[in-house]
Scaffold this active site. Structure first.
Site, PDB file in Angstrom:
ATOM      1  N   GLY A  86      -4.001   9.685  -4.871  1.00 45.88           N
ATOM      2  CA  GLY A  86      -4.732  10.046  -3.655  1.00 45.88           C
ATOM      3  C   GLY A  86      -5.804   9.046  -3.260  1.00 45.88           C
ATOM      4  O   GLY A  86      -6.706   9.382  -2.500  1.00 45.88           O
ATOM      5  N   GLY A  88      -5.098   6.132  -1.749  1.00 48.54           N
ATOM      6  CA  GLY A  88      -4.656   5.336  -0.596  1.00 48.54           C
ATOM      7  C   GLY A  88      -4.197   3.943  -0.966  1.00 48.54           C
ATOM      8  O   GLY A  88      -4.409   2.997  -0.200  1.00 48.54           O
ATOM      9  N   SER A  89      -3.535   3.787  -2.124  1.00 49.04           N
ATOM     10  CA  SER A  89      -3.169   2.426  -2.520  1.00 49.04           C
ATOM     11  C   SER A  89      -2.074   1.837  -1.635  1.00 49.04           C
ATOM     12  O   SER A  89      -2.100   0.642  -1.349  1.00 49.04           O
ATOM     13  CB  SER A  89      -2.809   2.332  -4.003  1.00 49.04           C
ATOM     14  OG  SER A  89      -1.830   3.258  -4.330  1.00 49.04           O
ATOM     15  N   SER A  90      -1.140   2.656  -1.134  1.00 50.69           N
ATOM     16  CA  SER A  90      -0.096   2.046  -0.293  1.00 50.69           C
ATOM     17  C   SER A  90      -0.673   1.656   1.068  1.00 50.69           C
ATOM     18  O   SER A  90      -0.290   0.634   1.645  1.00 50.69           O
ATOM     19  CB  SER A  90       1.130   2.948  -0.159  1.00 50.69           C
ATOM     20  OG  SER A  90       0.854   4.061   0.642  1.00 50.69           O
ATOM     21  N   ALA A  91      -1.631   2.420   1.579  1.00 49.81           N
ATOM     22  CA  ALA A  91      -2.282   2.043   2.846  1.00 49.81           C
ATOM     23  C   ALA A  91      -3.073   0.751   2.666  1.00 49.81           C
ATOM     24  O   ALA A  91      -3.058  -0.138   3.525  1.00 49.81           O
ATOM     25  CB  ALA A  91      -3.209   3.167   3.308  1.00 49.81           C
ATOM     26  N   ALA A  92      -3.759   0.630   1.521  1.00 50.96           N
ATOM     27  CA  ALA A  92      -4.543  -0.585   1.252  1.00 50.96           C
ATOM     28  C   ALA A  92      -3.608  -1.790   1.131  1.00 50.96           C
ATOM     29  O   ALA A  92      -3.895  -2.872   1.658  1.00 50.96           O
ATOM     30  CB  ALA A  92      -5.368  -0.401  -0.019  1.00 50.96           C
ATOM     31  N   ASP A 136      -5.562   7.421   5.630  1.00 52.59           N
ATOM     32  CA  ASP A 136      -5.706   6.353   4.625  1.00 52.59           C
ATOM     33  C   ASP A 136      -5.740   4.977   5.280  1.00 52.59           C
ATOM     34  O   ASP A 136      -6.556   4.123   4.918  1.00 52.59           O
ATOM     35  CB  ASP A 136      -4.506   6.369   3.659  1.00 52.59           C
ATOM     36  CG  ASP A 136      -4.495   7.607   2.784  1.00 52.59           C
ATOM     37  OD1 ASP A 136      -5.221   8.565   3.100  1.00 52.59           O
ATOM     38  OD2 ASP A 136      -3.749   7.611   1.783  1.00 52.59           O
TER      39      ASP A 136
END
Ligand code: PMV
Length: 323
Positions: A86, A88-92, A136
């Site tokens: 949770g 937000g690593s894929s958004a980052a 995110d």
């Protein structure tokens, strides 16, 4: 070689209620994802041949957004976030990659946070069958404190509107920002990772099922909506005590929605004596909790002793940037 960094995020208020039209408040954290790109003989990702189909976010950004037809690239990714937790690593990752590719193609063009937020949201949507809220991606692109809601929220600074064709029909969101007052600079967030993964999709489905079988649970979602607005007022006024109290109240309602877990509750209880407030953050079921504190070292120790992995951040770090 060009490197770009994009921060992860932490939801302060409104998880789950946002799915039912209430606002969600997220802040960018100090930790995130760095993507480095350099021209190379072959396409390489993390030292291995780049297989497009395995990496839908990356392929979407290269092909659909930038229509990249230049020399093959060697792409390296470094993350300091807990993954599938949770944060937000894929958004980052999407934001950092889009910033790095833009800088590679047009080095003189300044980064535009809103443009990158839209690109990263489209990458999330294409990788998640059209189901992605902009929370995110906007928080990682713009940094600071971001409010996402179906309608505009009083007391916030409107930044952009966005919509998406989802399998359930068209969805619309208003994205706005809240300036974090200087009074909050003496406070810190300590995020505590349970070590357990969390599936956002299954937690959202669990709440939908709970509410359809127990319509009175809709009251908890409405209460979260009210707590979120009270939390926003406290945040804008720099009122740390009220902000912490709103976080505690939010956790209580999330427990009633059955999205907390024993481990999350244990970490929240361990952090509270050293914090102004603590709650689970994100989808729940596992993943992370977050505490607001003026003594991050003490709070981190308490979380660690209770079996969690702590991570300290200030509230509302800067958004995506070339590093
Ligand atoms: O994916 P996470 O853990 O950051 O949490 C998502 C927040 C939810 O409100 C539970 C789902 C959503 O789409 O907003």
């Amino acid at each position: 070689m060009i490197s770009a960094f994009a921060p992860g995020k932490c939801i302060l208020f409104g998880e789950h209620a946002v799915v039912f039209g209430h606002p969600a408040v997220a802040v960018a954290v100090d930790h995130g994802v760095t993507v480095s790109v350099s021209e190379s003989k072959d396409w390489v990702l993390e030292g291995k041949p780049f297989l497009k189909d395995r990496h839908p976010h990356i392929s979407h950004i290269l092909e659909n957004v930038f229509q990249y037809d230049g020399a093959p690239l060697c792409i390296d990714i470094e993350s300091s976030l807990f993954s599938a937790a949770g944060m937000g690593s894929s958004a980052a990752l999407s934001n950092a990659l889009a910033a790095a590719i833009q800088c590679h193609l047009t080095p003189d063009e300044p980064l535009d946070g809103v443009k990158l937020a839209r690109i990263a949201h489209s990458a999330e949507a294409s990788a998640q069958k059209g189901r992605a809220s902009p929370t995110d991606t906007a928080t990682s692109a713009l940094g600071g404190c971001i409010v996402v809601s179906d309608t505009r929220v009083d007391g916030t600074r409107h930044i952009f509107d966005t919509e998406l064709d989802t399998p359930e029909g068209k969805r619309h969101w208003s994205v706005s920002a809240v300036d974090i007052p200087e009074d909050l600079e003496q406070s810190w967030l300590v995020i505590g990772y349970t070590g357990e993964g969390s599936s956002t999709g299954s937690m959202v489905a669990k709440v939908a099922d709970l509410v359809s079988k127990n319509p009175e649970k809709m009251g908890d979602l409405e209460s979260i909506g009210k707590i979120t607005k009270a939390g926003l007022t406290a945040l804008s006024a720099g009122n740390l005590e009220a902000l912490g109290m709103a976080m505690d109240a939010c956790h209580h309602k999330l427990q009633s929605l059955e999205v907390s877990s024993n481990k999350l509750d244990m970490l929240v209880l361990a952090a509270r004596p050293h914090s102004l407030g603590a709650k689970l953050t994100g989808a729940g079921g596992g993943g992370c909790m977050v505490a607001l504190t003026t003594d991050p070292k003490r709070t981190s120790e308490a979380i660690e002793v209770a079996g969690g992995i702590p991570m300290i951040s200030k509230l509302g770090s800067e958004g995506v940037r070339i590093s």
